[in-house]
Design a protein around this motif. Structure first.
Motif, PDB file in Angstrom:
ATOM      1  N   GLU A 100       0.787  -1.236   0.000  1.00 47.93           N
ATOM      2  CA  GLU A 100       0.000   0.000   0.000  1.00 47.93           C
ATOM      3  C   GLU A 100       0.819   1.286   0.000  1.00 47.93           C
ATOM      4  N   TYR A 101       2.038   1.251  -0.524  1.00 46.86           N
ATOM      5  CA  TYR A 101       2.800   2.475  -0.746  1.00 46.86           C
ATOM      6  C   TYR A 101       2.440   2.978  -2.145  1.00 46.86           C
ATOM      7  N   ARG A 102       1.261   3.504  -2.269  1.00 46.47           N
ATOM      8  CA  ARG A 102       0.660   3.736  -3.581  1.00 46.47           C
ATOM      9  C   ARG A 102       1.460   4.719  -4.441  1.00 46.47           C
ATOM     10  N   ASP A 103       1.762   5.896  -3.916  1.00 41.04           N
ATOM     11  CA  ASP A 103       2.413   6.923  -4.734  1.00 41.04           C
ATOM     12  C   ASP A 103       3.784   6.467  -5.231  1.00 41.04           C
ATOM     13  N   ILE A 104       4.545   5.834  -4.354  1.00 49.14           N
ATOM     14  CA  ILE A 104       5.880   5.378  -4.756  1.00 49.14           C
ATOM     15  C   ILE A 104       5.752   4.220  -5.745  1.00 49.14           C
ATOM     16  N   ALA A 105       4.751   3.378  -5.543  1.00 50.57           N
ATOM     17  CA  ALA A 105       4.520   2.275  -6.482  1.00 50.57           C
ATOM     18  C   ALA A 105       4.228   2.809  -7.874  1.00 50.57           C
ATOM     19  N   ILE A 106       3.389   3.831  -7.958  1.00 53.18           N
ATOM     20  CA  ILE A 106       3.062   4.425  -9.261  1.00 53.18           C
ATOM     21  C   ILE A 106       4.331   4.936  -9.935  1.00 53.18           C
ATOM     22  N   ALA A 107       5.174   5.607  -9.166  1.00 52.65           N
ATOM     23  CA  ALA A 107       6.421   6.132  -9.728  1.00 52.65           C
ATOM     24  C   ALA A 107       7.292   5.011 -10.285  1.00 52.65           C
ATOM     25  N   ALA A 108       7.402   3.922  -9.541  1.00 48.63           N
ATOM     26  CA  ALA A 108       8.238   2.803  -9.991  1.00 48.63           C
ATOM     27  C   ALA A 108       7.608   2.107 -11.193  1.00 48.63           C
ATOM     28  N   TYR A 109       6.284   1.944 -11.185  1.00 51.36           N
ATOM     29  CA  TYR A 109       5.612   1.355 -12.346  1.00 51.36           C
ATOM     30  C   TYR A 109       5.846   2.209 -13.590  1.00 51.36           C
ATOM     31  N   LYS A 110       5.802   3.510 -13.441  1.00 51.13           N
ATOM     32  CA  LYS A 110       6.010   4.401 -14.589  1.00 51.13           C
ATOM     33  C   LYS A 110       7.397   4.208 -15.187  1.00 51.13           C
ATOM     34  N   GLU A 111       8.382   4.041 -14.307  1.00 55.69           N
ATOM     35  CA  GLU A 111       9.740   3.834 -14.825  1.00 55.69           C
ATOM     36  C   GLU A 111       9.856   2.479 -15.518  1.00 55.69           C
ATOM     37  N   ALA A 112       9.245   1.448 -14.940  1.00 59.15           N
ATOM     38  CA  ALA A 112       9.241   0.130 -15.584  1.00 59.15           C
ATOM     39  C   ALA A 112       8.556   0.216 -16.946  1.00 59.15           C
ATOM     40  N   HIS A 113       7.454   0.957 -17.005  1.00 61.94           N
ATOM     41  CA  HIS A 113       6.724   1.121 -18.264  1.00 61.94           C
ATOM     42  C   HIS A 113       7.534   1.924 -19.275  1.00 61.94           C
ATOM     43  N   ARG A 114       8.261   2.930 -18.795  1.00 64.75           N
ATOM     44  CA  ARG A 114       9.098   3.728 -19.701  1.00 64.75           C
ATOM     45  C   ARG A 114      10.195   2.871 -20.317  1.00 64.75           C
ATOM     46  N   LEU A 115      10.786   1.989 -19.490  1.00 58.73           N
ATOM     47  CA  LEU A 115      11.881   1.159 -19.966  1.00 58.73           C
ATOM     48  C   LEU A 115      11.400   0.020 -20.865  1.00 58.73           C
ATOM     49  N   ALA A 116      10.161  -0.445 -20.624  1.00 56.37           N
ATOM     50  CA  ALA A 116       9.617  -1.551 -21.425  1.00 56.37           C
ATOM     51  C   ALA A 116       8.159  -1.259 -21.771  1.00 56.37           C
ATOM     52  N   PRO A 117       7.921  -0.318 -22.684  1.00 55.91           N
ATOM     53  CA  PRO A 117       6.544   0.093 -23.001  1.00 55.91           C
ATOM     54  C   PRO A 117       5.687  -1.020 -23.596  1.00 55.91           C
ATOM     55  N   HIS A 118       6.313  -2.083 -24.112  1.00 55.40           N
ATOM     56  CA  HIS A 118       5.544  -3.183 -24.693  1.00 55.40           C
ATOM     57  C   HIS A 118       5.342  -4.334 -23.702  1.00 55.40           C
ATOM     58  N   GLU A 119       5.769  -4.152 -22.463  1.00 57.91           N
ATOM     59  CA  GLU A 119       5.574  -5.166 -21.433  1.00 57.91           C
ATOM     60  C   GLU A 119       4.226  -4.919 -20.766  1.00 57.91           C
ATOM     61  N   LEU A 120       3.270  -5.789 -21.044  1.00 56.33           N
ATOM     62  CA  LEU A 120       1.895  -5.582 -20.580  1.00 56.33           C
ATOM     63  C   LEU A 120       1.798  -5.510 -19.057  1.00 56.33           C
ATOM     64  N   LYS A 121       2.554  -6.305 -18.351  1.00 53.11           N
ATOM     65  CA  LYS A 121       2.406  -6.401 -16.899  1.00 53.11           C
ATOM     66  C   LYS A 121       2.551  -5.047 -16.223  1.00 53.11           C
ATOM     67  N   TRP A 122       3.558  -4.263 -16.648  1.00 53.30           N
ATOM     68  CA  TRP A 122       3.808  -2.984 -15.971  1.00 53.30           C
ATOM     69  C   TRP A 122       2.751  -1.944 -16.344  1.00 53.30           C
ATOM     70  N   SER A 123       2.354  -1.910 -17.597  1.00 56.90           N
ATOM     71  CA  SER A 123       1.324  -0.943 -17.982  1.00 56.90           C
ATOM     72  C   SER A 123      -0.009  -1.289 -17.326  1.00 56.90           C
ATOM     73  N   TYR A 124      -0.287  -2.583 -17.213  1.00 63.45           N
ATOM     74  CA  TYR A 124      -1.558  -3.010 -16.610  1.00 63.45           C
ATOM     75  C   TYR A 124      -1.604  -2.638 -15.126  1.00 63.45           C
ATOM     76  N   LEU A 125      -0.564  -3.001 -14.386  1.00 66.40           N
ATOM     77  CA  LEU A 125      -0.544  -2.700 -12.957  1.00 66.40           C
ATOM     78  C   LEU A 125      -0.498  -1.195 -12.707  1.00 66.40           C
ATOM     79  N   LEU A 126       0.207  -0.465 -13.568  1.00 68.72           N
ATOM     80  CA  LEU A 126       0.203   0.994 -13.465  1.00 68.72           C
ATOM     81  C   LEU A 126      -1.202   1.536 -13.655  1.00 68.72           C
TER      82      LEU A 126
END
Length: 393
Positions: free
Chosen positions: A76-102
């Motif tokens: 439940e560290y929501r804001d920090i999780a969003i930030a980390a998901y965004k970076e994962a999505h930036r690095l791998a924009p075609h990886e569904l898992k990160w965009s979905y969880l974001l």
């Protein structure tokens, strides 16, 4: 469940805008965002810090950023999780898992951004689950045409999809297409409480008041709800939990699989976290499953020393006494549980059973009637009540 402090959460870097995330930020990887773990359980802090270290070792790894995000998300560290998901999505924009969880994290406060993130994923990755989430977000943001087309796409991929069928019927009704809504409801393999309720609303909109009341009553008495949506991506978050409650549930799963030694894990968790009522309840219930009544009641009693008015502990003690046919003692504990929490449906139901065993039928009927007002679809209580009314004439 609280895993950590909810204040003093800090960032060490400026986040990219959602648009920049979608097209890909060109700047180098940012410093790792951190959360205040000072009040987290030690197990949780250690786990999250370990995932942060993995990012430090390989800051260009979308997998490392995503795992770090999931460790934060799961606790439940929501804001920090969003930030980390965004970076994962930036690095791998075609990886569904990160965009979905974001997208699922953004959904609560920024549903349009969440929809944009999901729509940015390649079309070939849009399976039934992703398409359903797109439809939900479109519906939530008032884009009803997109919602309708997306729900229809889900049904092309999975023709017997009760959630998509019901949601499509709902959106069509919002668009005043009652014929289309009814066609969707008719296509369901069975009637659910939600679909029956929607039929009642459609009948009422058509001025059929009497029929609508009859259908509404049928909805209330229908015990079948729409099945829960199966979401393996969100479910995968559960494996990233390290809090004591998670460990307790894992121990119970081990016990259920025949590994009786896992009961010692529960004992140690209660010793380490005596203030956690949920963990104590799980331990006591596990002992009751093994008919260790005295040990279970000792665990419960120790908890009541710290929380003397905890309704769940009191009711569980009553359940132990039911198993031993100690009706008077059980009655006392269920009465105490109800005094602490008057709307505790389970305690009322069990108290009714205790009254029934003591042949206090009028008191049992009163309890069962109260339970059915709160839970009209409880068939077991309804059967007990009918039987008592028959013999108590």
């Amino acid at each position: 469940m609280t895993f950590k402090a909810r204040t003093n959460t800090t960032f060490k870097w400026g986040l990219c805008s959602v648009f920049a995330v979608l097209v890909g930020c060109s700047q180098p990887s940012p410093e790792i965002p951190t959360a205040d773990l000072s009040e987290a359980f030690p197990e949780v802090a250690k786990f999250i810090d370990g995932k942060a270290d993995e990012v430090s070792q390989d800051p260009r790894s979308a997998k490392a950023w995503g795992a770090y995000a999931m460790s934060l998300d799961a606790h439940e560290y929501r804001d920090i999780a969003i930030a980390a998901y965004k970076e994962a999505h930036r690095l791998a924009p075609h990886e569904l898992k990160w965009s979905y969880l974001l997208s699922q994290q953004l959904r609560a406060t920024a549903p349009r951004d969440a929809l944009q993130v999901l729509q940015s994923t390649p079309l070939e990755l849009h399976d039934a689950l992703v398409t359903y989430r797109i439809a939900e977000l479109a519906e939530e943001t008032g884009q009803l045409e997109l919602a309708i087309s997306s729900y229809r796409d889900v049904l092309k991929l999975t023709p017997q999809h009760p959630q998509a069928t019901f949601r499509l019927a709902t959106v069509l009704f919002r668009r005043n297409d009652t014929t289309g809504a009814l066609q969707q409801l008719d296509s369901l393999q069975q009637a659910y409480r939600e679909s029956t309720k929607l039929r009642a609303q459609i009948l009422l909109s058509q001025g059929k008041v009497s029929e609508a009341k009859t259908m509404d009553a049928a909805a209330i008495s229908n015990p079948e709800f729409l099945p829960a949506l199966q979401d393996p991506l969100l479910k995968s978050l559960f494996k990233h939990r390290r809090d004591p409650l998670y460990q307790a549930m894992q121990a119970v799963e081990s016990i259920n699989q025949g590994r009786a030694w896992a009961i010692t894990t529960l004992e140690k968790l209660v010793e380490k976290h005596p203030e956690l009522v949920q963990v104590r309840l799980i331990y006591a219930e596990a002992l009751l499953q093994q008919s260790e009544f005295e040990a279970a009641e000792n665990v419960i009693a120790a908890g009541l020393e710290k929380s003397p008015n905890n309704a769940m502990l009191l009711a569980l003690w009553g359940s132990s006494e039911i198993a031993q046919s100690q009706w008077k003692q059980a009655e006392q504990h269920f009465r105490a549980a109800i005094a602490a929490k008057p709307d505790y449906v389970g305690a009322h139901a069990d108290l009714g059973y205790v009254y029934e065993q003591q042949q206090q039928y009028s008191a049992a009927i009163e309890e069962y009637e109260w339970v059915l007002k709160m839970k009209p679809a409880d068939e077991q209580i309804a059967r007990r009540l009918d039987r008592l009314r028959h013999y108590n004439k």
